[in-house]
Design a protein around this motif. Structure first.
Motif, PDB file in Angstrom:
ATOM      1  N   LEU A  18      58.052  73.303  38.691  1.00 25.38           N
ATOM      2  CA  LEU A  18      58.695  72.058  38.276  1.00 25.38           C
ATOM      3  C   LEU A  18      57.827  70.854  38.637  1.00 25.38           C
ATOM      4  CD1 LEU A  18      61.026  70.522  37.066  1.00 25.38           C
ATOM      5  CD2 LEU A  18      62.300  70.798  39.205  1.00 25.38           C
ATOM      6  N   ALA A  19      57.231  70.865  39.824  1.00 24.48           N
ATOM      7  CA  ALA A  19      56.353  69.761  40.220  1.00 24.48           C
ATOM      8  C   ALA A  19      55.172  69.641  39.260  1.00 24.48           C
ATOM      9  CB  ALA A  19      55.862  69.965  41.644  1.00 24.48           C
ATOM     10  N   THR A  20      54.587  70.773  38.865  1.00 27.81           N
ATOM     11  CA  THR A  20      53.478  70.755  37.914  1.00 27.81           C
ATOM     12  C   THR A  20      53.912  70.163  36.582  1.00 27.81           C
ATOM     13  OG1 THR A  20      52.449  72.681  38.956  1.00 27.81           O
ATOM     14  CG2 THR A  20      51.823  72.200  36.678  1.00 27.81           C
ATOM     15  N   ALA A  21      55.107  70.553  36.122  1.00 25.38           N
ATOM     16  CA  ALA A  21      55.607  70.042  34.844  1.00 25.38           C
ATOM     17  C   ALA A  21      55.838  68.535  34.908  1.00 25.38           C
ATOM     18  CB  ALA A  21      56.899  70.761  34.472  1.00 25.38           C
ATOM     19  N   VAL A  22      56.413  68.054  36.006  1.00 29.29           N
ATOM     20  CA  VAL A  22      56.699  66.620  36.138  1.00 29.29           C
ATOM     21  C   VAL A  22      55.401  65.824  36.203  1.00 29.29           C
ATOM     22  CG1 VAL A  22      57.694  64.855  37.641  1.00 29.29           C
ATOM     23  CG2 VAL A  22      58.953  66.978  37.196  1.00 29.29           C
ATOM     24  N   ARG A  23      54.447  66.269  37.011  1.00 24.00           N
ATOM     25  CA  ARG A  23      53.166  65.551  37.118  1.00 24.00           C
ATOM     26  C   ARG A  23      52.461  65.492  35.761  1.00 24.00           C
ATOM     27  NH1 ARG A  23      52.539  68.809  41.848  1.00 24.00           N
ATOM     28  NH2 ARG A  23      52.929  67.602  43.760  1.00 24.00           N
ATOM     29  N   GLY A  24      52.444  66.621  35.057  1.00 19.98           N
ATOM     30  CA  GLY A  24      51.783  66.648  33.760  1.00 19.98           C
ATOM     31  C   GLY A  24      52.430  65.716  32.760  1.00 19.98           C
ATOM     32  N   ALA A  25      53.755  65.733  32.706  1.00 17.34           N
ATOM     33  CA  ALA A  25      54.463  64.872  31.756  1.00 17.34           C
ATOM     34  C   ALA A  25      54.233  63.400  32.079  1.00 17.34           C
ATOM     35  CB  ALA A  25      55.951  65.207  31.779  1.00 17.34           C
ATOM     36  N   LEU A  26      54.267  63.037  33.362  1.00 11.54           N
ATOM     37  CA  LEU A  26      54.053  61.637  33.752  1.00 11.54           C
ATOM     38  C   LEU A  26      52.634  61.174  33.461  1.00 11.54           C
ATOM     39  CD1 LEU A  26      56.012  61.440  37.129  1.00 11.54           C
ATOM     40  CD2 LEU A  26      56.533  60.184  35.019  1.00 11.54           C
ATOM     41  N   SER A  27      51.697  62.094  33.407  1.00  7.13           N
ATOM     42  CA  SER A  27      50.310  61.718  33.114  1.00  7.13           C
ATOM     43  C   SER A  27      50.090  61.449  31.637  1.00  7.13           C
ATOM     44  CB  SER A  27      49.359  62.818  33.579  1.00  7.13           C
ATOM     45  OG  SER A  27      49.436  63.963  32.738  1.00  7.13           O
ATOM     46  N   ARG A  28      51.030  61.899  30.791  1.00 10.40           N
ATOM     47  CA  ARG A  28      50.827  61.801  29.343  1.00 10.40           C
ATOM     48  C   ARG A  28      51.791  60.852  28.645  1.00 10.40           C
ATOM     49  NH1 ARG A  28      50.380  67.529  30.365  1.00 10.40           N
ATOM     50  NH2 ARG A  28      52.628  67.683  30.007  1.00 10.40           N
ATOM     51  N   ALA A  29      53.014  60.732  29.142  1.00  7.01           N
ATOM     52  CA  ALA A  29      54.072  60.055  28.385  1.00  7.01           C
ATOM     53  C   ALA A  29      54.541  58.780  29.082  1.00  7.01           C
ATOM     54  CB  ALA A  29      55.249  61.005  28.186  1.00  7.01           C
ATOM     55  N   ASP A  30      55.038  57.849  28.268  1.00  7.39           N
ATOM     56  CA  ASP A  30      55.645  56.633  28.812  1.00  7.39           C
ATOM     57  C   ASP A  30      56.987  56.935  29.465  1.00  7.39           C
ATOM     58  OD1 ASP A  30      53.540  55.171  27.611  1.00  7.39           O
ATOM     59  OD2 ASP A  30      54.666  55.049  25.727  1.00  7.39           O
ATOM     60  N   LEU A  31      57.658  57.960  28.934  1.00  6.20           N
ATOM     61  CA  LEU A  31      59.012  58.296  29.385  1.00  6.20           C
ATOM     62  C   LEU A  31      59.126  59.805  29.557  1.00  6.20           C
ATOM     63  CD1 LEU A  31      62.119  57.622  29.755  1.00  6.20           C
ATOM     64  CD2 LEU A  31      62.307  57.926  27.270  1.00  6.20           C
ATOM     65  N   VAL A  32      59.677  60.220  30.677  1.00  6.21           N
ATOM     66  CA  VAL A  32      59.951  61.638  30.919  1.00  6.21           C
ATOM     67  C   VAL A  32      61.450  61.776  31.163  1.00  6.21           C
ATOM     68  CG1 VAL A  32      59.529  63.634  32.393  1.00  6.21           C
ATOM     69  CG2 VAL A  32      57.678  62.011  31.919  1.00  6.21           C
ATOM     70  N   ILE A  33      62.089  62.693  30.438  1.00  8.56           N
ATOM     71  CA  ILE A  33      63.511  62.971  30.645  1.00  8.56           C
ATOM     72  C   ILE A  33      63.647  64.431  31.067  1.00  8.56           C
ATOM     73  CG2 ILE A  33      65.806  63.083  29.617  1.00  8.56           C
ATOM     74  CD1 ILE A  33      65.055  60.882  27.737  1.00  8.56           C
ATOM     75  N   ALA A  34      64.242  64.653  32.213  1.00 11.91           N
ATOM     76  CA  ALA A  34      64.497  66.007  32.711  1.00 11.91           C
ATOM     77  C   ALA A  34      65.997  66.258  32.684  1.00 11.91           C
ATOM     78  CB  ALA A  34      63.965  66.170  34.121  1.00 11.91           C
ATOM     79  N   THR A  35      66.382  67.411  32.166  1.00 13.39           N
ATOM     80  CA  THR A  35      67.800  67.769  32.125  1.00 13.39           C
ATOM     81  C   THR A  35      68.019  69.020  32.973  1.00 13.39           C
ATOM     82  OG1 THR A  35      67.556  69.167  30.147  1.00 13.39           O
ATOM     83  CG2 THR A  35      68.046  66.836  29.792  1.00 13.39           C
ATOM     84  N   GLY A  36      69.098  69.017  33.760  1.00  9.37           N
ATOM     85  CA  GLY A  36      69.445  70.179  34.568  1.00  9.37           C
ATOM     86  C   GLY A  36      68.876  70.099  35.976  1.00  9.37           C
ATOM     87  N   GLY A  37      69.373  70.976  36.837  1.00 13.13           N
ATOM     88  CA  GLY A  37      68.882  71.056  38.202  1.00 13.13           C
ATOM     89  C   GLY A  37      69.387  69.965  39.115  1.00 13.13           C
TER      90      GLY A  37
END
Length: 416
Positions: free
Chosen positions: A53-72
């Motif tokens: 999950l940490a890898t996914a969040v870091r990667g998304a924040l490096s590419r996108a203006d907005l990151v939306i995570a659902t669940g957890g």
């Protein structure tokens, strides 16, 4: 104020990596974000694992203006989203007394005490905006980091969807400068993806709007190809004009294989043609076992133009109910154009103006060198009776889906 253009969605939950649960939240969010002029560039499904999950969040924040995570965001040990996001952002977590108070009151209204584990849901990363949840115990969270935004939403759609619409969308709308993503869809049947691409690419590859190139995607499913044209910007009138011109050019080049440019399904188009002409339809099906009638009657108001149908799976039903002659069956076999014509004509005795029939070999067995698996014959009886033999690829389900699409298209063409 930041101007948001791009987004990534992270669906959190190990259950989403099994065949038993499908991520539908991403579809909802993509539609809503497009309406706000924000293009979703990627979606990720990640299990309940801290490192992943940490890898996914870091990667998304490096590419996108907005990151939306659902669940957890639940109270159990495997609900990791808020903890991992705080870790990635280097934020401390602190319990919010107001969240605890609200959860205690929520449980009290049900006449039970709040389990201690629910206090976990009151942990808020430093600097986060709390998004109250009136439909559950897990609040959402909104955080900003280096000009980028991350939104954490609960997983259950009945909680996530209203939270996004009521609390997230208005905030995002203020950061998109009135931009919208506009989309048009051309629906095609009777050709393969490569055949459509050969005709369409020289046209769509040159399409541009006043705010940039038109994005084109080709989607293929059994019996249907879709061309999606999209562009984003604040000059909606100019974008719509460009997309309309693209739809017109592509429709002219592709011709009669285009059945819809306004979002209607093939069965809806057929229904509209029947309704406009005050005609009624009946269908006779062998290998599709009622799937054609099922597609037709999924359309609201289909009782105005569908009479009914016959599932003539056995030859005895073809003979006794539809009036197919023994001589035709013996001479040509059940999967043949003469038998399909007789079935289409016979089913009109139900009181229909138009009759359609399908007979074929869906597999996996039953084929022969002369009539291999995938051989299907479709007939339509209207002013004249026409029949056509197809050889469809794929497994049983795919062949049956191809067959119903071919039948609907032949009905459409007969009415036109």
């Amino acid at each position: 104020m930041p101007d948001l253009h791009s987004a990534e969605i992270i669906a959190v939950g190990s259950e989403l990596l099994t065949p038993h649960r499908v991520d539908t939240n991403s579809l909802f969010l993509t539609g809503r974000l497009n309406e706000l002029g924000i293009v979703v560039h990627a979606k990720t499904v990640v299990g309940d694992d801290r490192a992943d999950l940490a890898t996914a969040v870091r990667g998304a924040l490096s590419r996108a203006d907005l990151v939306i995570a659902t669940g957890g965001l639940g109270p159990t040990d495997d609900d990791l989203t808020r903890d991992v996001v705080a870790q990635v952002l280097g934020r401390t977590l602190a319990e919010d007394p107001q969240i605890v108070e609200g959860m205690v009151a929520r449980f009290a209204r049900r006449g039970v005490a709040m389990p201690a584990v629910n206090r976990k849901q009151a942990q808020v990363p430093q600097g986060a905006v709390v998004l109250p949840n009136s439909r559950g115990t897990a609040p959402g969270l909104l955080l900003e980091t280096d000009g980028r935004f991350i939104v954490l939403l609960p997983g259950p759609p009945r909680e996530m969807q209203p939270m996004f619409d009521e609390q997230v969308a208005p905030r995002l709308a203020a950061m998109t400068a009135g931009r919208q993503v506009r989309r048009r869809v051309i629906k095609i049947t009777g050709r393969s993806e490569s055949q459509v691409e050969e005709v369409a690419y020289p046209i769509y590859s040159r399409l541009t709007s006043p705010v940039g190139p038109v994005q084109t995607t080709i989607l293929a499913s059994p019996g249907q190809i879709e061309l999606h044209l999209s562009a984003s910007g604040s000059d909606v009138v100019a974008i719509d004009r460009t997309l309309a011109d693209g739809v017109a050019q592509l429709s002219e080049a592709l011709g009669s294989i285009v059945f819809s440019v306004d979002g209607r399904s093939l069965e809806t188009v057929v229904g509209d043609l029947l309704h406009a002409r005050s005609l009624h339809l009946a269908v006779a099906e062998s290998c599709t076992g009622g799937l054609l009638l099922g597609r037709l009657t999924e359309v609201p108001g289909s009782s105005d133009w569908v009479v009914g149908g016959v599932v003539a799976y056995s030859n005895s039903v073809k003979v006794q109910t539809l009036g197919v002659g023994h001589d035709l069956l013996e001479a040509h076999g059940a999967v043949s154009e003469p038998v399909a014509r007789a079935m289409a004509e016979g089913v009109r005795l139900l009181g229909a103006d138009v009759g359609a029939s399908i007979t074929g070999i869906a597999g996996p067995g039953g084929g022969s060198p002369e009539k291999p698996v995938g051989t299907v014959v479709v007939a339509v009886a209207y002013r004249e009776t026409v029949a056509r033999t197809f050889l469809f690829p794929g497994d049983r389900e795919t062949v049956r889906r191809h067959s119903t699409s071919a039948a609907l298209d032949m009905i459409r063409r007969s009415l036109l």
